[in-house]
Design an enzyme around this catalytic site. Sequence first.
Site, PDB file in Angstrom:
ATOM      1  N   GLN A  94      30.930  91.309  11.192  1.00 55.39           N
ATOM      2  CA  GLN A  94      31.094  92.702  11.973  1.00 55.39           C
ATOM      3  C   GLN A  94      33.121  92.477  11.756  1.00 55.39           C
ATOM      4  OE1 GLN A  94      29.137  94.300  15.749  1.00 55.39           O
ATOM      5  NE2 GLN A  94      28.609  92.575  16.017  1.00 55.39           N
ATOM      6  N   ILE A  96      36.807  90.948  11.360  1.00 50.28           N
ATOM      7  CA  ILE A  96      37.523  91.528   9.696  1.00 50.28           C
ATOM      8  C   ILE A  96      38.949  89.974   9.713  1.00 50.28           C
ATOM      9  CG2 ILE A  96      37.695  93.695  10.836  1.00 50.28           C
ATOM     10  CD1 ILE A  96      40.078  93.194  12.020  1.00 50.28           C
ATOM     11  N   ASP A  97      38.406  88.865  10.617  1.00 48.23           N
ATOM     12  CA  ASP A  97      39.337  87.971  10.332  1.00 48.23           C
ATOM     13  C   ASP A  97      38.638  86.756   9.465  1.00 48.23           C
ATOM     14  OD1 ASP A  97      37.151  86.488  12.774  1.00 48.23           O
ATOM     15  OD2 ASP A  97      37.463  85.925  11.130  1.00 48.23           O
ATOM     16  N   HIS A 112      32.898  95.658   8.621  1.00 49.98           N
ATOM     17  CA  HIS A 112      34.479  96.702   9.488  1.00 49.98           C
ATOM     18  C   HIS A 112      34.919  96.208   8.540  1.00 49.98           C
ATOM     19  CE1 HIS A 112      31.121  96.854  13.717  1.00 49.98           C
ATOM     20  NE2 HIS A 112      31.125  97.580  12.058  1.00 49.98           N
ATOM     21  N   CYS A 139      52.948 102.544  -1.617  1.00 51.15           N
ATOM     22  CA  CYS A 139      51.653 102.213  -2.435  1.00 51.15           C
ATOM     23  C   CYS A 139      52.026 101.339  -3.543  1.00 51.15           C
ATOM     24  CB  CYS A 139      50.556 103.140  -1.963  1.00 51.15           C
ATOM     25  SG  CYS A 139      49.254 102.930  -3.567  1.00 51.15           S
ATOM     26  N   THR A 180      27.334  88.553  19.273  1.00 56.52           N
ATOM     27  CA  THR A 180      27.637  89.777  19.583  1.00 56.52           C
ATOM     28  C   THR A 180      27.310  90.218  20.462  1.00 56.52           C
ATOM     29  OG1 THR A 180      27.360  91.888  17.893  1.00 56.52           O
ATOM     30  CG2 THR A 180      26.062  89.997  17.594  1.00 56.52           C
ATOM     31  N   SER A 181      27.858  91.071  20.669  1.00 57.98           N
ATOM     32  CA  SER A 181      27.346  92.174  21.936  1.00 57.98           C
ATOM     33  C   SER A 181      26.228  92.377  21.925  1.00 57.98           C
ATOM     34  CB  SER A 181      28.748  92.551  23.381  1.00 57.98           C
ATOM     35  OG  SER A 181      28.764  93.178  22.402  1.00 57.98           O
ATOM     36  N   ASN A 206      23.982  83.297  21.094  1.00 58.64           N
ATOM     37  CA  ASN A 206      25.337  83.940  21.905  1.00 58.64           C
ATOM     38  C   ASN A 206      25.435  83.309  22.812  1.00 58.64           C
ATOM     39  OD1 ASN A 206      26.868  86.799  20.988  1.00 58.64           O
ATOM     40  ND2 ASN A 206      26.214  87.357  22.721  1.00 58.64           N
ATOM     41  N   LEU A 207      26.849  83.860  24.058  1.00 64.52           N
ATOM     42  CA  LEU A 207      26.819  82.612  25.167  1.00 64.52           C
ATOM     43  C   LEU A 207      26.232  83.093  26.963  1.00 64.52           C
ATOM     44  CD1 LEU A 207      29.533  81.312  26.076  1.00 64.52           C
ATOM     45  CD2 LEU A 207      30.560  83.210  26.994  1.00 64.52           C
TER      46      LEU A 207
HETATM   47  C1  BV8 Z   1      29.741 104.841  12.739  1.00 59.79           C
HETATM   48  C2  BV8 Z   1      37.222  97.506  13.991  1.00 59.79           C
HETATM   49  C3  BV8 Z   1      28.600 107.041  10.849  1.00 59.79           C
HETATM   50  C4  BV8 Z   1      38.133  96.808  12.792  1.00 59.79           C
HETATM   51  C5  BV8 Z   1      34.927  97.782  14.953  1.00 59.79           C
HETATM   52  C6  BV8 Z   1      24.523 105.388  16.276  1.00 59.79           C
HETATM   53  C7  BV8 Z   1      24.416 104.458  15.436  1.00 59.79           C
HETATM   54  C8  BV8 Z   1      25.754 105.087  14.634  1.00 59.79           C
HETATM   55  C9  BV8 Z   1      27.310 104.971  15.726  1.00 59.79           C
HETATM   56  C10 BV8 Z   1      26.540 104.985  16.771  1.00 59.79           C
HETATM   57  C11 BV8 Z   1      25.772 105.456  17.411  1.00 59.79           C
HETATM   58  N1  BV8 Z   1      25.903 105.196  19.051  1.00 59.79           N
HETATM   59  C12 BV8 Z   1      26.920 104.731  19.007  1.00 59.79           C
HETATM   60  C13 BV8 Z   1      27.659 105.348  17.343  1.00 59.79           C
HETATM   61  C14 BV8 Z   1      28.941 105.345  17.121  1.00 59.79           C
HETATM   62  C15 BV8 Z   1      29.590 103.924  17.247  1.00 59.79           C
HETATM   63  C16 BV8 Z   1      29.632 102.931  17.912  1.00 59.79           C
HETATM   64  O1  BV8 Z   1      28.547 102.349  17.674  1.00 59.79           O
HETATM   65  N2  BV8 Z   1      29.623 103.192  19.560  1.00 59.79           N
HETATM   66  C17 BV8 Z   1      29.862 102.221  20.503  1.00 59.79           C
HETATM   67  C18 BV8 Z   1      30.110 102.228  20.590  1.00 59.79           C
HETATM   68  C19 BV8 Z   1      28.520 102.717  21.082  1.00 59.79           C
HETATM   69  N3  BV8 Z   1      29.733 103.220  15.395  1.00 59.79           N
HETATM   70  C20 BV8 Z   1      30.630 103.826  14.812  1.00 59.79           C
HETATM   71  O2  BV8 Z   1      31.535 104.733  15.173  1.00 59.79           O
HETATM   72  C21 BV8 Z   1      30.303 103.507  13.537  1.00 59.79           C
HETATM   73  N4  BV8 Z   1      30.769 104.219  12.467  1.00 59.79           N
HETATM   74  O3  BV8 Z   1      28.043 104.546  13.072  1.00 59.79           O
HETATM   75  O4  BV8 Z   1      29.790 105.704  11.426  1.00 59.79           O
HETATM   76  C22 BV8 Z   1      29.016 107.890  10.503  1.00 59.79           C
HETATM   77  C23 BV8 Z   1      28.000 108.075   9.037  1.00 59.79           C
HETATM   78  C24 BV8 Z   1      28.616 109.116   8.505  1.00 59.79           C
HETATM   79  C25 BV8 Z   1      29.213 108.942   7.823  1.00 59.79           C
HETATM   80  C26 BV8 Z   1      30.853 108.525   8.481  1.00 59.79           C
HETATM   81  C27 BV8 Z   1      30.197 107.988   9.502  1.00 59.79           C
HETATM   82  C28 BV8 Z   1      31.847 102.194  13.269  1.00 59.79           C
HETATM   83  C29 BV8 Z   1      31.796 100.974  14.365  1.00 59.79           C
HETATM   84  C30 BV8 Z   1      32.934  99.948  13.389  1.00 59.79           C
HETATM   85  C31 BV8 Z   1      34.034 100.271  14.935  1.00 59.79           C
HETATM   86  N5  BV8 Z   1      34.776  99.489  14.375  1.00 59.79           N
HETATM   87  N6  BV8 Z   1      35.978  97.590  14.640  1.00 59.79           N
HETATM   88  C32 BV8 Z   1      38.510  95.597  14.283  1.00 59.79           C
HETATM   89  O5  BV8 Z   1      39.235  96.463  14.705  1.00 59.79           O
HETATM   90  O6  BV8 Z   1      38.388  95.067  14.531  1.00 59.79           O
HETATM   91  S1  BV8 Z   1      33.653  97.940  15.844  1.00 59.79           S
HETATM   92  C33 BV8 Z   1      34.607  96.267  16.939  1.00 59.79           C
HETATM   93  O7  BV8 Z   1      32.814  96.399  17.883  1.00 59.79           O
HETATM   94  C34 BV8 Z   1      34.741  95.200  16.507  1.00 59.79           C
HETATM   95  O8  BV8 Z   1      34.610  95.472  14.987  1.00 59.79           O
HETATM   96  C35 BV8 Z   1      33.403  93.707  16.553  1.00 59.79           C
HETATM   97  O9  BV8 Z   1      32.924  93.092  15.550  1.00 59.79           O
HETATM   98  C36 BV8 Z   1      32.491  95.489  17.143  1.00 59.79           C
HETATM   99  C37 BV8 Z   1      31.488  94.546  17.706  1.00 59.79           C
HETATM  100  O10 BV8 Z   1      31.791  94.015  18.800  1.00 59.79           O
HETATM  101  P1  BV8 Z   1      31.448  92.371  18.665  1.00 59.79           P
HETATM  102  O11 BV8 Z   1      32.169  91.897  17.676  1.00 59.79           O
HETATM  103  O12 BV8 Z   1      30.005  92.480  19.299  1.00 59.79           O
HETATM  104  O13 BV8 Z   1      31.989  91.404  20.290  1.00 59.79           O
HETATM  105  P2  BV8 Z   1      32.161  91.348  21.528  1.00 59.79           P
HETATM  106  O14 BV8 Z   1      33.321  91.244  22.382  1.00 59.79           O
HETATM  107  O15 BV8 Z   1      31.626  93.308  21.862  1.00 59.79           O
HETATM  108  O16 BV8 Z   1      30.796  90.834  22.051  1.00 59.79           O
HETATM  109  C38 BV8 Z   1      30.895  89.503  21.172  1.00 59.79           C
HETATM  110  C39 BV8 Z   1      29.972  88.697  22.450  1.00 59.79           C
HETATM  111  O17 BV8 Z   1      30.401  87.468  21.390  1.00 59.79           O
HETATM  112  C40 BV8 Z   1      29.762  88.663  23.658  1.00 59.79           C
HETATM  113  O18 BV8 Z   1      28.552  89.095  23.548  1.00 59.79           O
HETATM  114  C41 BV8 Z   1      30.156  87.116  24.405  1.00 59.79           C
HETATM  115  O19 BV8 Z   1      29.318  87.084  24.970  1.00 59.79           O
HETATM  116  C42 BV8 Z   1      29.241  86.470  23.027  1.00 59.79           C
HETATM  117  N7  BV8 Z   1      30.200  85.139  22.961  1.00 59.79           N
HETATM  118  C43 BV8 Z   1      31.891  84.563  23.414  1.00 59.79           C
HETATM  119  N8  BV8 Z   1      32.625  83.918  23.454  1.00 59.79           N
HETATM  120  C44 BV8 Z   1      31.523  83.042  22.851  1.00 59.79           C
HETATM  121  C45 BV8 Z   1      30.625  84.218  22.381  1.00 59.79           C
HETATM  122  N9  BV8 Z   1      28.975  83.872  22.248  1.00 59.79           N
HETATM  123  C46 BV8 Z   1      28.837  82.010  21.203  1.00 59.79           C
HETATM  124  N10 BV8 Z   1      30.146  81.406  21.846  1.00 59.79           N
HETATM  125  C47 BV8 Z   1      31.130  81.862  22.231  1.00 59.79           C
HETATM  126  N11 BV8 Z   1      32.130  80.804  22.623  1.00 59.79           N
END
Ligand code: BV8
Length: 247
Positions: A94, A96-97, A112, A139, A180-181, A206-207
């Site tokens: 997920q 983008i790095d 993503h 472009c 991932t969360s 995961n953490l």
């Molecule tokens: C779509 C952009 C449909 C790039 C991002 C149900 C089904 C389908 C869709 C949905 C649904 N419900 C809701 C939706 C809509 C939405 C969604 O999910 N919303 C959420 C908020 C509820 N989803 C979408 O819109 C997706 N598109 O479904 O399209 C469609 C269908 C037809 C036609 C058109 C469209 C698109 C989702 C992508 C959005 N873009 N990023 C950027 O700027 O980076 S999402 C963003 O969140 C990042 O990409 C990121 O990767 C992603 C997930 O987050 P995580 O990677 O999990 O990061 P987070 O901080 O949350 O968690 C980190 C974890 O690591 C934690 O658990 C932490 O404890 C742990 N951690 C921390 N340190 C460590 C560690 N673990 C181990 N070691 C450590 N040291």
Amino acid sequence: MPTIPPNIVVLTGAGISKESGLDTFRDADGIWSQVRLEDVATPEGFRRDPAMVHQFYNARRRRLAQGDIEPNPAHLALARLEREWRGEVLIVTQNIDDLHERAGSDNLIHMHGELLKVRCRQCRKPLVWVGDLDTGHACPDCGRTGSLRPHVVWFGEMPLAMDRINAALRHCGLFVSVGTSGNVYPAAGFVAAVRQAGRAHTIELNLEPSEGASLFHEARYGKASDLVPAFVEEMLSRSGNLTPGPI
Ligand code: BV8
């Protein structure tokens, strides 16, 4: 009859890059505590204020380019698994790095998008772009000015390569989720899809427990740079008798 090692799908999120120095999204000090998702990671936000969105991604591109940002042992361990595992290893990130690439991973899908690419809204071709981007850039292919945007999947946009990802989820024997969360779909739904296919062992590294923790057969909690190398070492040391199951 030699055991055929299962294909492995590894889903990674921002947590795998945290120890490399990149912010996660939902940790207390995460990206979404600094800016509103609606303003910088949606098409509507880009339409409303493209300069703000360019500034958001320019800052992340500059951070990624800094010398202290390197792949960590978790990225390196997954690249080793891909080299030494006798079955297929596919990383679906997920993130983008470019830390998986820099660690040596090849079989990789950025569902993503990628921070170091942009695309033209006119000719839609992704282009490598490592510097700042703004509305004044044209472009290089079609010459239109102001039509370039980050090659990143925003909320409400379809993630990339979903057909390939879904096929890999259906056919894998082991699904591993790292850093991932489990908040963002469709990635957060992958473990349920794998469970529904009924073939694979599933493990969360995961953490802390993710939103989907209860759906995994197995879980280990701690830092990715500790958990992932240990997991890979265990997998490779038992490569002779591989059946999906508790590691
Ligand atoms: C779509 C952009 C449909 C790039 C991002 C149900 C089904 C389908 C869709 C949905 C649904 N419900 C809701 C939706 C809509 C939405 C969604 O999910 N919303 C959420 C908020 C509820 N989803 C979408 O819109 C997706 N598109 O479904 O399209 C469609 C269908 C037809 C036609 C058109 C469209 C698109 C989702 C992508 C959005 N873009 N990023 C950027 O700027 O980076 S999402 C963003 O969140 C990042 O990409 C990121 O990767 C992603 C997930 O987050 P995580 O990677 O999990 O990061 P987070 O901080 O949350 O968690 C980190 C974890 O690591 C934690 O658990 C932490 O404890 C742990 N951690 C921390 N340190 C460590 C560690 N673990 C181990 N070691 C450590 N040291």
